[in-house]
Enzyme design. Structure first.
Site, PDB file in Angstrom:
ATOM      1  N   HIS A  69       0.884  -1.157   0.000  1.00  0.00           N
ATOM      2  CA  HIS A  69       0.000   0.000   0.000  1.00  0.00           C
ATOM      3  C   HIS A  69       0.927   1.213   0.000  1.00  0.00           C
ATOM      4  CE1 HIS A  69      -3.214  -2.817   0.946  1.00  0.00           C
ATOM      5  NE2 HIS A  69      -2.377  -3.325   1.828  1.00  0.00           N
ATOM      6  N   THR A  70       1.288   1.668  -1.198  1.00  0.00           N
ATOM      7  CA  THR A  70       2.324   2.682  -1.314  1.00  0.00           C
ATOM      8  C   THR A  70       1.946   4.010  -0.663  1.00  0.00           C
ATOM      9  OG1 THR A  70       1.541   3.257  -3.540  1.00  0.00           O
ATOM     10  CG2 THR A  70       3.364   1.673  -3.379  1.00  0.00           C
ATOM     11  N   CYS A  71       0.675   4.337  -0.620  1.00  0.00           N
ATOM     12  CA  CYS A  71       0.272   5.598   0.024  1.00  0.00           C
ATOM     13  C   CYS A  71       0.554   5.572   1.523  1.00  0.00           C
ATOM     14  CB  CYS A  71      -1.214   5.867  -0.202  1.00  0.00           C
ATOM     15  SG  CYS A  71      -1.605   6.247  -1.908  1.00  0.00           S
ATOM     16  N   PHE A  72       0.628   4.363   2.077  1.00  0.00           N
ATOM     17  CA  PHE A  72       0.848   4.217   3.520  1.00  0.00           C
ATOM     18  C   PHE A  72       2.215   3.615   3.842  1.00  0.00           C
ATOM     19  CE2 PHE A  72      -3.726   3.881   2.691  1.00  0.00           C
ATOM     20  CZ  PHE A  72      -4.162   4.995   3.390  1.00  0.00           C
TER      21      PHE A  72
END
Length: 104
Positions: A69-72
């Site tokens: 989960h690249t945003c996180f």
């Protein structure tokens, strides 16, 4: 689902062992797979925002590949039962991401 370090310390240790055994370019691919970044921030790994996190994904079995989960800045690992299994699945996920998304 939750923090690997708390829920499965073996998996936590295996991940860091695998990472330390990787070549530098493969470690960079793990960073890109997990965060979307091609390089660390100039202040270093500890300054990633949000902080890098490894979650245990209990909603899937060990046949699944790791996801991110690249945003996180989060890597989600299935409940692998050995270091070798983790290494093989992580390598497979990185290879697939490299070919599909142009990771280097």
């Amino acid at each position: 689902t939750g923090n690997v370090k708390t829920l499965n310390s073996n998996l936590w240790n295996w991940f860091w062992d695998c990472l330390s055994e990787m070549r530098e370019d493969d470690r960079a691919r793990v960073l890109q797979f997990t965060t979307g970044l091609t390089r660390l921030p100039s202040a270093g790994f500890s300054k990633l925002s949000p902080p890098f996190k490894i979650d245990l994904n209990t909603s899937v079995d060990k046949t699944h590949l790791p996801t991110s989960h690249t945003c996180f800045n989060t890597l989600s690992l299935p409940p692998y039962e050995s270091k070798e299994e983790l290494k093989q699945k992580l390598t497979q996920a990185l290879t697939m991401a490299s070919s599909e998304y142009g990771f280097r």
